[in-house]
Design a protein around this motif. Structure first.
Motif, PDB file in Angstrom:
ATOM      1  N   LYS A  25      32.399  82.231  73.061  1.00 46.23           N
ATOM      2  CA  LYS A  25      31.779  81.015  72.538  1.00 46.23           C
ATOM      3  C   LYS A  25      30.802  81.408  71.438  1.00 46.23           C
ATOM      4  CE  LYS A  25      32.384  78.231  76.609  1.00 46.23           C
ATOM      5  NZ  LYS A  25      31.766  77.304  77.550  1.00 46.23           N
ATOM      6  N   VAL A  26      30.674  80.502  70.473  1.00 48.05           N
ATOM      7  CA  VAL A  26      29.838  80.763  69.307  1.00 48.05           C
ATOM      8  C   VAL A  26      28.815  79.655  69.166  1.00 48.05           C
ATOM      9  CG1 VAL A  26      29.826  81.191  66.823  1.00 48.05           C
ATOM     10  CG2 VAL A  26      31.856  81.762  68.173  1.00 48.05           C
ATOM     11  N   LEU A  27      27.548  80.039  69.039  1.00 45.72           N
ATOM     12  CA  LEU A  27      26.481  79.085  68.774  1.00 45.72           C
ATOM     13  C   LEU A  27      26.111  79.178  67.302  1.00 45.72           C
ATOM     14  CD1 LEU A  27      23.375  78.087  70.651  1.00 45.72           C
ATOM     15  CD2 LEU A  27      23.032  79.137  68.433  1.00 45.72           C
ATOM     16  N   PHE A  28      26.099  78.045  66.627  1.00 40.68           N
ATOM     17  CA  PHE A  28      25.597  77.946  65.266  1.00 40.68           C
ATOM     18  C   PHE A  28      24.223  77.311  65.370  1.00 40.68           C
ATOM     19  CE2 PHE A  28      30.063  78.449  64.532  1.00 40.68           C
ATOM     20  CZ  PHE A  28      30.158  79.089  63.322  1.00 40.68           C
ATOM     21  N   ASP A  29      23.197  77.987  64.860  1.00 41.90           N
ATOM     22  CA  ASP A  29      21.827  77.495  65.029  1.00 41.90           C
ATOM     23  C   ASP A  29      21.486  76.385  64.047  1.00 41.90           C
ATOM     24  OD1 ASP A  29      21.214  78.750  62.606  1.00 41.90           O
ATOM     25  OD2 ASP A  29      19.746  80.116  63.467  1.00 41.90           O
ATOM     26  N   ASN A  30      20.224  75.940  64.090  1.00 46.11           N
ATOM     27  CA  ASN A  30      19.769  74.840  63.245  1.00 46.11           C
ATOM     28  C   ASN A  30      19.811  75.137  61.755  1.00 46.11           C
ATOM     29  OD1 ASN A  30      19.178  72.538  64.802  1.00 46.11           O
ATOM     30  ND2 ASN A  30      17.393  73.572  65.662  1.00 46.11           N
ATOM     31  N   CYS A  31      19.912  76.392  61.393  1.00 44.76           N
ATOM     32  CA  CYS A  31      19.964  76.759  59.976  1.00 44.76           C
ATOM     33  C   CYS A  31      21.394  76.728  59.444  1.00 44.76           C
ATOM     34  CB  CYS A  31      19.340  78.130  59.759  1.00 44.76           C
ATOM     35  SG  CYS A  31      17.586  78.148  60.155  1.00 44.76           S
ATOM     36  N   THR A  32      22.298  76.175  60.232  1.00 47.32           N
ATOM     37  CA  THR A  32      23.682  75.990  59.815  1.00 47.32           C
ATOM     38  C   THR A  32      24.030  74.517  59.985  1.00 47.32           C
ATOM     39  OG1 THR A  32      24.546  76.452  62.016  1.00 47.32           O
ATOM     40  CG2 THR A  32      24.361  78.331  60.513  1.00 47.32           C
ATOM     41  N   SER A  41      27.315  82.625  81.909  1.00 47.73           N
ATOM     42  CA  SER A  41      28.336  83.514  82.473  1.00 47.73           C
ATOM     43  C   SER A  41      29.406  83.870  81.437  1.00 47.73           C
ATOM     44  CB  SER A  41      28.981  82.864  83.689  1.00 47.73           C
ATOM     45  OG  SER A  41      29.568  81.624  83.328  1.00 47.73           O
ATOM     46  N   GLU A  42      29.550  83.056  80.399  1.00 49.81           N
ATOM     47  CA  GLU A  42      30.541  83.321  79.362  1.00 49.81           C
ATOM     48  C   GLU A  42      29.969  84.275  78.309  1.00 49.81           C
ATOM     49  OE1 GLU A  42      29.116  80.248  79.543  1.00 49.81           O
ATOM     50  OE2 GLU A  42      30.549  79.004  80.613  1.00 49.81           O
ATOM     51  N   LYS A  43      30.865  84.862  77.528  1.00 48.51           N
ATOM     52  CA  LYS A  43      30.452  85.719  76.421  1.00 48.51           C
ATOM     53  C   LYS A  43      30.110  84.823  75.233  1.00 48.51           C
ATOM     54  CE  LYS A  43      32.027  89.432  73.407  1.00 48.51           C
ATOM     55  NZ  LYS A  43      33.132  90.336  73.094  1.00 48.51           N
ATOM     56  N   TRP A  44      28.898  84.974  74.713  1.00 43.33           N
ATOM     57  CA  TRP A  44      28.423  84.194  73.569  1.00 43.33           C
ATOM     58  C   TRP A  44      28.057  85.123  72.422  1.00 43.33           C
ATOM     59  CZ3 TRP A  44      27.638  78.946  72.696  1.00 43.33           C
ATOM     60  CH2 TRP A  44      27.824  78.095  73.794  1.00 43.33           C
ATOM     61  N   ILE A  45      28.244  84.623  71.206  1.00 41.97           N
ATOM     62  CA  ILE A  45      27.679  85.225  70.004  1.00 41.97           C
ATOM     63  C   ILE A  45      26.965  84.097  69.267  1.00 41.97           C
ATOM     64  CG2 ILE A  45      29.499  86.967  69.858  1.00 41.97           C
ATOM     65  CD1 ILE A  45      30.604  85.401  67.421  1.00 41.97           C
ATOM     66  N   PHE A  46      26.144  84.455  68.285  1.00 42.76           N
ATOM     67  CA  PHE A  46      25.514  83.395  67.506  1.00 42.76           C
ATOM     68  C   PHE A  46      25.643  83.672  66.020  1.00 42.76           C
ATOM     69  CE2 PHE A  46      21.987  86.363  68.047  1.00 42.76           C
ATOM     70  CZ  PHE A  46      21.367  86.347  66.804  1.00 42.76           C
ATOM     71  N   VAL A  47      25.622  82.579  65.263  1.00 44.52           N
ATOM     72  CA  VAL A  47      25.642  82.639  63.807  1.00 44.52           C
ATOM     73  C   VAL A  47      24.414  81.885  63.332  1.00 44.52           C
ATOM     74  CG1 VAL A  47      26.875  81.995  61.695  1.00 44.52           C
ATOM     75  CG2 VAL A  47      28.164  82.724  63.718  1.00 44.52           C
ATOM     76  N   GLY A  89      24.875  89.066  67.022  1.00 50.03           N
ATOM     77  CA  GLY A  89      24.404  88.045  66.096  1.00 50.03           C
ATOM     78  C   GLY A  89      24.978  88.264  64.716  1.00 50.03           C
ATOM     79  N   PHE A  90      25.244  87.170  64.026  1.00 55.05           N
ATOM     80  CA  PHE A  90      25.790  87.227  62.678  1.00 55.05           C
ATOM     81  C   PHE A  90      24.940  86.322  61.796  1.00 55.05           C
ATOM     82  CE2 PHE A  90      29.072  88.425  65.594  1.00 55.05           C
ATOM     83  CZ  PHE A  90      29.647  89.530  64.980  1.00 55.05           C
ATOM     84  N   ILE A  91      24.388  86.927  60.763  1.00 51.95           N
ATOM     85  CA  ILE A  91      23.498  86.224  59.847  1.00 51.95           C
ATOM     86  C   ILE A  91      24.257  85.946  58.556  1.00 51.95           C
ATOM     87  CG2 ILE A  91      21.282  86.312  58.625  1.00 51.95           C
ATOM     88  CD1 ILE A  91      21.024  86.458  61.713  1.00 51.95           C
ATOM     89  N   LEU A  92      24.203  84.704  58.099  1.00 52.38           N
ATOM     90  CA  LEU A  92      24.842  84.364  56.834  1.00 52.38           C
ATOM     91  C   LEU A  92      24.007  84.923  55.688  1.00 52.38           C
ATOM     92  CD1 LEU A  92      25.750  80.627  57.570  1.00 52.38           C
ATOM     93  CD2 LEU A  92      27.225  82.639  57.790  1.00 52.38           C
ATOM     94  N   ALA A  93      24.659  85.536  54.727  1.00 53.19           N
ATOM     95  CA  ALA A  93      23.971  86.080  53.552  1.00 53.19           C
ATOM     96  C   ALA A  93      23.245  84.948  52.824  1.00 53.19           C
ATOM     97  CB  ALA A  93      24.975  86.752  52.625  1.00 53.19           C
ATOM     98  N   PRO A  94      22.143  85.263  52.139  1.00 58.22           N
ATOM     99  CA  PRO A  94      21.381  84.222  51.440  1.00 58.22           C
ATOM    100  C   PRO A  94      22.206  83.360  50.474  1.00 58.22           C
ATOM    101  CG  PRO A  94      20.132  86.261  51.490  1.00 58.22           C
ATOM    102  CD  PRO A  94      21.499  86.575  52.034  1.00 58.22           C
ATOM    103  N   ALA A  95      23.272  83.889  49.918  1.00 58.28           N
ATOM    104  CA  ALA A  95      24.094  83.128  48.971  1.00 58.28           C
ATOM    105  C   ALA A  95      24.723  81.885  49.606  1.00 58.28           C
ATOM    106  CB  ALA A  95      25.181  84.024  48.386  1.00 58.28           C
ATOM    107  N   TYR A  96      24.817  81.845  50.928  1.00 57.53           N
ATOM    108  CA  TYR A  96      25.385  80.671  51.600  1.00 57.53           C
ATOM    109  C   TYR A  96      24.524  79.430  51.395  1.00 57.53           C
ATOM    110  CZ  TYR A  96      28.975  83.288  54.138  1.00 57.53           C
ATOM    111  OH  TYR A  96      30.064  84.043  54.459  1.00 57.53           O
TER     112      TYR A  96
END
Length: 139
Positions: free
Chosen positions: A2-9, A56-62, A85-92
């Protein structure tokens, strides 16, 4: 996974990616839609990191905010939670949503490979260029 996209996305990116990721038996959620997150979109970074740690599940975040790497408390929480964790480059920040989603889909196989090969915690930057590899960041 599962992937969480935070408030900055954008929620649009999360729902678009969910359509793609669910074909690999995963799911993508914007922070406002994460099941069981008590404050939803209004959760502090520490709160959603702890929520993912307890799941209990495997999570990552963006995240679209590289400050998670600079705030000592959030950085320590991310490390102790054992998350990728995966951070979007500033160009996004200046890129249209369709191109943001397309670029993440382009990099998706590499993202999955990293989560399979590297032990968590790890942090990587997702570049805006499709031909550029993800860059490892200090945890």
């Amino acid at each position: 996974m599962k992937v969480l996209f935070d408030n900055c996305t954008s929620p649009v990116v999360a729902s678009t990616l969910n359509g793609y990721i669910k074909h690999f038996r995963g799911a993508a959620f914007h922070i406002m839609d994460v099941p069981g997150l008590p404050k939803g979109r209004h959760s502090a970074d520490i709160d959603w990191i702890d929520h993912l740690r307890k799941a209990s599940e495997k999570w990552i975040f963006v995240s679209g905010d590289g400050r998670v790497l600079k705030n000592p408390v959030e950085r320590a929480a991310s490390r102790s939670a054992g998350l990728h964790g995966f951070i979007l480059a500033p160009a996004y920040q200046k890129t249209t949503l369709n191109k943001v989603a397309a670029t993440i889909v382009w990099h998706w196989p590499e993202i999955v490979k990293i989560t399979e090969l590297l032990a968590a915690p790890s942090m990587h930057e997702i570049p805006i260029g499709r031909m550029t590899k993800l860059r490892q960041l200090p945890v």
